[in-house]
Enzyme design. Structure first.
Site, PDB file in Angstrom:
ATOM      1  N   HIS A 156     -10.807  -3.742   6.259  1.00  0.00           N
ATOM      2  CA  HIS A 156     -11.498  -4.654   5.342  1.00  0.00           C
ATOM      3  C   HIS A 156     -11.474  -4.171   3.903  1.00  0.00           C
ATOM      4  CE1 HIS A 156     -13.043  -6.446   9.035  1.00  0.00           C
ATOM      5  NE2 HIS A 156     -13.276  -7.519   8.303  1.00  0.00           N
ATOM      6  N   GLY A 157     -11.424  -2.883   3.699  1.00  0.00           N
ATOM      7  CA  GLY A 157     -11.405  -2.411   2.323  1.00  0.00           C
ATOM      8  C   GLY A 157     -11.387  -0.899   2.269  1.00  0.00           C
TER       9      GLY A 157
END
Lengths: 469, 338
Positions: A316-317
């Site tokens: 996701h990041g």
């Protein structure tokens, strides 16, 4: 070109008109590929080359894998290319910053712009070469067909992550707008559009304020903020998925279901079967099962679960907050598995409540911009602090009401034919109520709905949350 | 099609009803005698920020269809206009209740100190007030007062470098002012949809979604350098315009909870100048400790922002308490004279 922007509406109208005007057959597919490339280039034309480059690599790799020569080497080339791109563009600065923290080096921060949708299309293309390697899929015979799959604009930027095995067989279908496709596609698109511009964007301001200065607010306000963010991200991302599914349907393709009322889950395991379904399934099939899945004893199963969720979080990041989020979800899955081995299932209402609180609480590291803020919010949520202000965003109550009503309708699936709505389910995209034959009440509701959206919707106001991933 | 057309008509009626519920503010008209725009007489409700029902008289005075000379004039901007709260919750109404005096609420959005100066001669003659309360804030004295909005008074420098007041000039959007008024009247009776749609899209183009938000979602611009504005000169003109017979209500918006309050250079300079000139000042900047202890902010609404935007009902109450005390003192000192 955000789906909720007037520019996209014009683009979609042009795509559908051109497809309708072109002769049926391959030429429509080629036009679609051109439009998809244009759509991607509208974000940043420089990265279109990257998308085409990775498409060619995977197409060639799959071709040689299917021929049986140096299969592993070609698979490795495909994986290294995809993961290498992802590592460079998404994680380079994260790793350098963390190496710098060790104090032995000082790497300068790299000025790298994250290509739109890279996390999604690399997963999509990897699924293709892996499936071909496993013998589950025949390679595509034509590079242009493959580019059509990789660049298909409705799901290019933020999913759903369409597996090659789901999409490629559809390439033989005749495409182009038809009355029934438009009715279904527009109905689904309208639902997604409403979720995004009316509910998610309406919740954003309250959420932003609470997460910007959590130290101002009391425990109840922080719980409201977390609940509001849980709803915001659900409406935002599932709204995007609906718009992607609706757009694809108008063109003539079916995209897989991405959300299935996740906040009704009775366990963390069920939550991940209902939330971002295409990512969960991807991680299950291409990471968890190859790691050994649940076939090598309890400890190994738990380790595999933790690893899968940690990497899922990192997907996701590039931040420790996402790692923490993934790790805690992994822990939740492990604890749930242990519980199910030791004890009977909890009463439904308690299981639902616990799962809901668990999922909402874990949105804190996902949304907060630092681990320090995460800790502050959690400590205030669970250990109320009297000396703080109250702020209870009004839009939360409206959105909550809509969410409860929508979930009730989704769970009970009542007959809405008097409103001109029928339950549409093609077995891929999940069930949706769509306008099929308009009754007077249905026409009134539809017209009012559209007019209110046109009237109040803040067009092109904010990007989708998942665009950053 | 036979079903669609009646359904569409019914939908339009629904949206019309919704427009009137959420955006009664939409229409204003020019009041030629007062030389300013006023809200249409009648009742409006407003949902952009807070939610209030307000009644306006023909002179653009809230809750007053007629008035007597010798009332207290209240000049201000949208904070005083206070569309976000009901009539009965505005500080003007609460002060009236607390003092028994009549207050004329002439608040209108976007008014700056230049307007309060420029309108003073006529208003003082027309309303013959016993006293005037002028509500100002930081932005009323900085570049906003110099912005050449043709429909408001604003400042310019003349050749000698002195402040010059420029009169409002109504560049009517629909041609002549009379035609502007007629179009507004027609909209009011036929449909508010076009006017409200236009206003909503204008708000959106400035990054302000129309519903349930207040203020811009864009980060606020950095505060202007107070040294670059002739604050003392502006205030001197204000004092002269009312012959010193005014109380300045200074609405400070620099408060942040938990000891995070921002520096207040313009406010400090303005308030200390006014006090040095013997002008009475009610300053909400001094209410920080009260807000800290009550854990409430004067500004902001749950359907909009926290601690930002306009005065909320609690804020109006606190301001009203201070102004009530102020007017009682003035009355006791015998200063309330037309």
């Amino acid at each position: 070109m955000v789906f909720s922007s007037p520019r996209f509406f014009v683009f979609l109208a042009v795509v559908l008109t051109v497809l309708a005007l072109l002769p049926r057959g391959t030429v429509r597919k080629r036009a679609l590929a051109v439009f998809s490339c244009f759509f991607y280039a509208a974000w940043d034309w420089r990265y279109l080359g990257l998308l085409l480059f990775i498409s060619v690599i995977d197409y060639v790799a799959a071709h040689f894998i299917s021929r049986g020569r140096h299969r592993k080497a070609w698979l490795l080339l495909s994986l290294v290319s995809n993961l290498g791109l992802l590592a460079y563009f998404k994680y380079c600065n994260f790793f350098l910053d963390n190496l710098n923290l060790l104090g032995m080096w000082h790497f300068p921060h790299q000025d790298i712009l994250l290509p739109a949708g890279i996390s999604f299309y690399t997963f999509k293309t990897m699924s293709y070469t892996i499936d071909v390697y496993r013998g589950d899929l025949e390679p595509v015979g034509n590079l242009l067909d493959y580019v059509t799959f990789v660049s298909f604009f409705p799901e290019l930027i933020a999913g759903p992550i369409v597996r090659a095995s789901v999409f490629l067989p559809q390439l033989n279908r005749p495409i182009g707008p038809e009355k029934s496709r438009l009715a279904v596609g527009l109905s689904i698109f309208l639902q997604g559009f409403t979720k995004k511009v009316f509910l998610a964007d309406g919740l954003a301001l309250g959420v932003d304020q609470i997460f910007a200065n959590p130290d101002y607010f009391n425990s109840a306000s922080l719980w409201c903020g977390v609940l509001a963010y849980g709803l915001q991200i659900y409406f935002d991302f599932s709204g995007y998925s609906d718009m992607a599914i609706g757009t694809a349907r108008m063109i003539g393709y079916d995209l897989p279901e991405n959300f299935n009322m996740p906040y009704l889950s009775l366990s963390p395991t069920e939550f991940w079967r209902r939330w971002h379904i295409t990512l969960s399934q991807w991680l299950r099939d291409y990471l968890y099962i190859p790691l050994g899945g649940n076939r090598q004893g309890r400890v190994r199963t738990d380790v595999n679960l933790m690893l899968t969720m940690l990497l899922g979080g990192l997907w996701h990041g590039a931040s420790w907050n996402f790692v923490l989020w993934g790790a805690l979800h992994g822990l939740g899955l492990v604890v749930h598995k242990l519980w199910m081995g030791w004890r009977r299932p909890l009463p439904k209402i308690l299981a639902w409540l616990l799962t809901l609180v668990f999922a909402l609480t874990l949105w804190v590291p996902f949304r907060a911009d630092s681990l320090a803020k995460t800790w502050l919010i959690w400590s205030r949520m669970f250990f109320p602090h009297g000396q703080a202000f109250g702020y209870y965003p009004t839009w939360l109550w409206f959105s909550l009401g809509v969410a409860v009503l929508a979930h009730w309708v989704g769970a009970r699936t009542p007959d809405l034919s008097r409103l001109g709505m029928v339950l549409y389910n093609n077995g891929i995209s999940g069930p949706y109520y769509v306008f099929e034959r308009l009754t007077f009440v249905g026409a009134y509701l539809l017209c009012t709905w559209v007019l209110i959206l046109v009237y109040f919707a803040p067009l092109n106001f904010s990007p989708f949350i998942y665009f950053q991933f | 099609m036979r079903k669609l057309i009646p359904a569409l008509i019914l939908s339009l009626l629904t949206v019309e009803l919704l427009s009137r519920m959420v955006d009664g503010r939409g229409l204003s008209t020019l009041q030629p005698q007062l030389n300013r725009r006023v809200l249409y007489p009648g009742t409006v409700s407003f949902m952009n920020e807070g939610w209030g029902i307000s009644t306006w008289g023909p002179d653009g005075i809230r809750q007053k269809s007629s008035w007597k000379p010798g009332s207290v004039l209240v000049m201000g901007d949208s904070y005083t206009e206070a569309l976000q709260v009901d009539d009965s919750l505005t500080y003007n109404h609460l002060v009236e209740q607390g003092t028994g005096l009549e207050l004329l609420n002439l608040g209108y959005p976007g008014q700056t100190i230049a307007d309060h100066i420029g309108r003073a001669p006529f208003y003082r003659k027309y309303f013959q007030p016993s006293w005037t309360i002028v509500q100002i804030a930081d932005t009323d004295m900085d570049d906003y007062a110099f912005t050449a909005n043709p429909e408001t008074y604003h400042f310019e420098r003349d050749e000698q470098g002195r402040l010059k007041l420029i009169e409002p000039h109504y560049t009517a959007k629909f041609g002549s002012l009379e035609r502007d008024r007629q179009v507004a009247e027609l909209s009011r009776w036929v449909s508010l949809i076009p006017a409200t749609y236009y206003r909503f899209k204008a708000l959106q183009s400035r990054g302000e979604p129309p519903l349930f938000f207040a203020g811009s979602v864009k980060p606020p611009p950095p505060a202007p350098d107070p040294a670059s504005f002739p604050i003392e000169e502006e205030l001197e003109l204000l004092i002269k315009a009312y012959d010193g017979r005014l109380t300045v209500l200074y609405l400070s918006t620099r408060y942040r909870p938990m000891g995070h309050s921002l520096p207040r250079p313009i406010e400090d300079r303005a308030v200390s100048y006014l006090r040095s000139r013997g002008v009475r000042v009610v300053n909400t900047g001094e209410m920080g400790p009260l807000m800290d202890s009550e854990l409430r902010s004067l500004y902001g609404f749950d359907n909009a922002r926290f601690n930002a935007g306009h005065l909320n009902a609690w804020g109006h109450r606190q301001v009203a308490e201070k102004l009530t005390r102020e007017l009682r003192e003035l009355e006791n000192d015998g200063l309330l004279q037309p």
